[in-house]
Design an enzyme around this catalytic site. Structure first.
Site, PDB file in Angstrom:
ATOM      1  N   GLY A 186      22.088  42.022 -38.395  1.00  0.00           N
ATOM      2  CA  GLY A 186      21.839  40.550 -38.061  1.00  0.00           C
ATOM      3  C   GLY A 186      22.870  39.641 -38.368  1.00  0.00           C
ATOM      4  N   CYS A 218      14.215  31.701  -8.236  1.00  0.00           N
ATOM      5  CA  CYS A 218      13.608  30.862  -7.834  1.00  0.00           C
ATOM      6  C   CYS A 218      12.452  30.247  -8.735  1.00  0.00           C
ATOM      7  CB  CYS A 218      12.537  31.286  -6.617  1.00  0.00           C
ATOM      8  SG  CYS A 218      13.707  31.792  -5.361  1.00  0.00           S
ATOM      9  N   GLU A 247      24.059  48.137 -40.381  1.00  0.00           N
ATOM     10  CA  GLU A 247      24.004  48.475 -39.011  1.00  0.00           C
ATOM     11  C   GLU A 247      24.041  47.214 -38.319  1.00  0.00           C
ATOM     12  OE1 GLU A 247      20.159  50.673 -39.399  1.00  0.00           O
ATOM     13  OE2 GLU A 247      18.833  48.985 -39.624  1.00  0.00           O
TER      14      GLU A 247
HETATM   15  C1  LIG Z   1      18.206  45.072 -33.833  1.00  0.00           C
HETATM   16  C2  LIG Z   1      18.379  45.852 -35.187  1.00  0.00           C
HETATM   17  C3  LIG Z   1      19.499  45.737 -35.826  1.00  0.00           C
HETATM   18  C4  LIG Z   1      20.735  45.083 -35.286  1.00  0.00           C
HETATM   19  O1  LIG Z   1      20.596  43.638 -35.283  1.00  0.00           O
HETATM   20  P1  LIG Z   1      21.692  42.639 -34.820  1.00  0.00           P
HETATM   21  O2  LIG Z   1      21.148  41.282 -35.156  1.00  0.00           O
HETATM   22  O3  LIG Z   1      22.175  43.089 -33.443  1.00  0.00           O
HETATM   23  O4  LIG Z   1      22.801  42.996 -35.827  1.00  0.00           O
HETATM   24  C5  LIG Z   1      19.573  46.511 -36.925  1.00  0.00           C
HETATM   25  N1  LIG Z   1      18.516  47.148 -37.384  1.00  0.00           N
HETATM   26  C6  LIG Z   1      17.309  47.333 -36.850  1.00  0.00           C
HETATM   27  C7  LIG Z   1      16.265  47.784 -37.542  1.00  0.00           C
HETATM   28  C8  LIG Z   1      17.079  46.556 -35.720  1.00  0.00           C
HETATM   29  O5  LIG Z   1      15.964  46.372 -35.152  1.00  0.00           O
END
Ligand SMILES: *Cc1c(COP(=O)(O)O)cnc(C)c1O
Length: 396
Positions: free
Chosen positions: A232, A346, A268
């Site tokens: 995130g 469209c 992650e």
């Molecule tokens: C989508 C997601 C991420 C990655 O989120 P980003 O905003 O792309 O960094 C990481 N962990 C989980 C569980 C997710 O669903």
């Protein structure tokens, strides 16, 4: 980096119209960015790439040297990533896992499961007994935590801290921790806690979230080996040159890791790793006036690059002017300074960027939309209106 890199620019200008639109990825730029992110993170913090941001095999492979593993959230991603980057550690998460998906993940030897509910856990336990009776399957429990002091307020997409279908409710923690540690499920090993609470957070907010998660996890009174604080990290589409402050984040994570030498911390991210390495390039087909405004219709549209429609922003872009006009009919051109760029669909929702500064924009000019390396092609509704698919280019 609104402007395409030189390599991308050359490729975009050399493609014949039939190969447009095109997704052009600069893998050298991606490697450089990933190397930087890895270099400012403390060694003890593991970096997994969330494959759903962009699972192109070339992208997964380019990230290989800089990540510790990949986070996958479906059986499809699992099979795809295992094939694209064989032998790399995988964490398998996602709400609504099916028994078939879990079985496939167990057969694949997936290292870690991010468990999102009590039912998810029971299914995993039952299948682990059948499929992998001689091993212990690593479990991280995903919790939907309410974090302190409004850190999620700035987020563009909150998965946690409010009612959502993601993860376990914190009130379930005592019961579920107990059954994972009292021998009820001998084939499962509680490795730690996972949380992914929001997307679009800057470094100070991300650090506050990470601290809250680690505090909560270590306060459970159960020995844990790992805490995954999620992804995130923000990408600012309104200011494409600004970047998530990875250095400050890395320093804060180092302090957090030092305070918890017993824990492996893991992040992650998806978007903030790959957004900057991709461009969606196309050409202007027509330019027209409508009720006092100017529109340029480009080849392609939000069925290929849905990001601006889903997030409600204007996709940053650069115009690459083209001198030649090979047709015998006149070349449409903009009169004013500002032009809205739309696609061929469209529907008035097929809007890529509003009021772009593009004086004199003409049909036949090329446009490269930047920040198209994450949640772009793979989240788009490709078949709507049945236009041809883009071509794909991976520059080394
Ligand atoms: C989508 C997601 C991420 C990655 O989120 P980003 O905003 O792309 O960094 C990481 N962990 C989980 C569980 C997710 O669903």
């Amino acid at each position: 980096m609104t402007d395409p890199t030189l390599a991308v620019r050359d490729r975009v200008l050399s493609l014949p119209p039939i190969e447009l639109p095109a997704y052009v990825y600069d893998l050298a730029a991606l490697r450089e960015h990933a190397a930087y992110v890895r270099s400012v993170l403390p060694e003890r913090v593991e970096l997994y790439y969330a494959a759903k941001a962009n699972p192109e095999p070339e992208i997964l492979a380019a990230l290989g040297p800089y990540v510790d593993g990949y986070e996958v959230s479906s059986g499809g991603e699992l099979a795809h990533v295992a094939k694209a980057v064989p032998g790399r550690p995988l964490a398998f998460g996602g709400p609504g896992k099916t028994p078939d998906e879990i079985r496939a993940a167990l057969e694949q030897g997936v290292e870690r499961f991010h468990v999102e509910s009590a039912h998810d856990l029971r299914m995993l336990a039952g299948l682990a007994r059948q499929v992998a009776p001689d091993t212990r399957v690593g479990v991280l429990l995903r919790f939907n935590l309410a974090v302190a002091d409004g850190s999620l307020a700035g987020s563009s997409l909150a998965m946690g801290g409010r009612p959502t279908p993601f993860g376990l409710d914190p009130t379930q923690a005592p019961d579920i921790m107990r059954i994972l540690t009292d021998g009820t499920y001998p084939h499962l090993e509680l490795r730690g806690i996972h949380a992914h609470l929001a997307s679009g957070l800057d470094a100070p907010e991300q650090l506050a979230v990470a601290r809250s998660i680690v505090d909560w996890a270590t306060g459970l009174g159960v020995p844990l080996a790992e805490v995954n604080v999620g992804g995130g990290m923000a990408v600012d589409y309104t200011d494409p040159d600004s970047r998530f402050d990875w250095r400050a984040y890395g320093e804060g994570m180092a302090r957090l890791a030092d305070a918890h030498p017993e824990l492996t911390l893991r992040i992650e991210p998806g978007r903030a790793l790959t957004a900057y390495c991709g461009w969606y390039a196309t050409e202007v087909l027509d330019v027209k006036h409508s009720h006092g405004e100017e529109f340029a219709v480009v080849r392609g549209g939000t069925h290929h690059l849905r990001t601006p429609a889903t997030k409600g922003h204007d996709q940053p872009c650069s115009v690459l002017a083209v001198g030649e006009w090979p047709h015998p009919w006149p070349r449409p051109a903009a009169d004013g300074e500002r032009v809205s760029l739309t696609g061929q669909l469209c529907t008035p929702k097929d809007l890529l960027a509003r009021n772009v500064h593009a004086p004199g924009l003409r049909a036949g000019d090329r446009v490269a939309f930047s920040l198209a390396g994450a949640y772009a092609w793979n989240i788009s509704h490709h078949d709507f209106l049945m236009h041809p698919r883009p071509s794909f280019h991976f520059l080394n």
